[in-house]
Design an enzyme around this catalytic site. Structure first.
Site, PDB file in Angstrom:
ATOM      1  N   SER A  51       0.840  -1.188   0.000  1.00  0.00           N
ATOM      2  CA  SER A  51       0.000   0.000   0.000  1.00  0.00           C
ATOM      3  C   SER A  51       0.876   1.240   0.000  1.00  0.00           C
ATOM      4  CB  SER A  51      -0.917   0.000   1.231  1.00  0.00           C
ATOM      5  OG  SER A  51      -1.766   1.118   1.223  1.00  0.00           O
ATOM      6  N   GLU A  52       0.466   2.278  -0.752  1.00  0.00           N
ATOM      7  CA  GLU A  52       1.300   3.475  -0.903  1.00  0.00           C
ATOM      8  C   GLU A  52       1.622   4.156   0.421  1.00  0.00           C
ATOM      9  OE1 GLU A  52      -1.930   4.355  -3.965  1.00  0.00           O
ATOM     10  OE2 GLU A  52      -1.498   2.575  -2.760  1.00  0.00           O
ATOM     11  N   ASN A  53       0.722   4.008   1.409  1.00  0.00           N
ATOM     12  CA  ASN A  53       0.957   4.683   2.675  1.00  0.00           C
ATOM     13  C   ASN A  53       2.018   4.004   3.535  1.00  0.00           C
ATOM     14  OD1 ASN A  53      -0.962   2.594   2.956  1.00  0.00           O
ATOM     15  ND2 ASN A  53      -1.668   3.406   4.903  1.00  0.00           N
ATOM     16  N   GLY A  54       2.578   2.885   3.059  1.00  0.00           N
ATOM     17  CA  GLY A  54       3.734   2.323   3.733  1.00  0.00           C
ATOM     18  C   GLY A  54       3.556   0.986   4.408  1.00  0.00           C
ATOM     19  N   SER A  93       8.099   3.485   0.160  1.00  0.00           N
ATOM     20  CA  SER A  93       6.980   2.854  -0.531  1.00  0.00           C
ATOM     21  C   SER A  93       6.925   3.270  -1.998  1.00  0.00           C
ATOM     22  CB  SER A  93       5.667   3.219   0.169  1.00  0.00           C
ATOM     23  OG  SER A  93       4.573   2.557  -0.423  1.00  0.00           O
TER      24      SER A  93
END
Length: 226
Positions: A51-54, A93
């Site tokens: 996920s892009e948020n890490g 990320s």
């Protein structure tokens, strides 16, 4: 036995997309329908969802009462983590995404055109905070699948040319709707499969873009997913 013709359209799409995911790969799931894909995969396959948020190693959606406000996907929905998962910062990320390390991304769509260009971030007349990571994902992932409902209020989302701003100049690899599986290739948009209960003629009627049809088009085989 599951009656796929009465299954929720979003679940049909998610189930079909799950068949495209190979074991031991790194996969990003976008907001909306794509988040349902992981529900159709067993964790024993060794697929790691990013996920892009890490987060690397997203698990299934947690049951009611088992949510953790510190563990969400990029859309802010509660999620879980599998054994071996990692929490990283957003710079790391996006380094994974932009560096070409993602095997696959599954994204929602507002429009996809006959050349396979995706528009998925601007809704006319509505405020949106921005493109998010979509541009990076379409450009950086090794394979891009669009998972979306075929029409919106009776209007086809598969169009000759996108009228909304493009997410990327790169064409996607596969488009999966509840009505069809399509692949944009050099000679046009190929109809590969029809959805449960849909005929080729019904798919053509619901699609504004011209479809390339070669031979008999099979119906989706959804029984092989987990």
């Amino acid at each position: 036995m599951v009656d796929f013709e009465t299954m929720d359209p979003k679940e049909i799409i998610a189930r079909r997309v799950s068949l495209e995911i190979r074991p031991k790969t790194l996969v990003n799931l976008g907001i909306g329908i794509p988040t349902l894909v992981s529900d159709h995969l067993d964790e024993s396959l060794g697929v790691f969802f990013q996920s892009e948020n890490g987060v690397v190693g997203l698990g299934h959606r947690p049951p009611e009462g088992m949510t953790d406000r510190h563990l969400t996907d990029a859309g802010g929905s509660f999620t879980s983590a599998v054994p071996g998962a990692s929490i990283i910062d957003s710079a790391f990320s996006f380094g994974l995404i932009r560096g070409g390390h993602l095997d696959l991304t599954v994204l929602g769509g507002l429009q996809v055109d006959a050349k396979g260009h995706l528009a998925n971030w601007m809704i006319p007349g509505k405020f949106v905070p921005g493109m998010g990571g979509a541009m990076d994902l379409v450009t950086g992932a090794k394979k891009v699948i669009v998972a979306m409902i075929h029409t919106a209020k009776g209007v086809s989302k598969i169009v000759p040319e996108c009228t909304l701003p493009l997410t990327s100049q790169r064409r996607v690899n596969l488009i999966v709707t509840e009505m069809a599986v399509m692949a944009p290739l050099d000679d046009g948009l190929h109809l590969l499969e029809t959805g449960p209960g849909y005929s080729v003629e019904e798919v053509i009627a619901a699609t504004d873009a011209e479809l390339v049809i070669k031979g008999d088009v099979p119906q989706m085989n959804l029984s092989l997913s987990v």
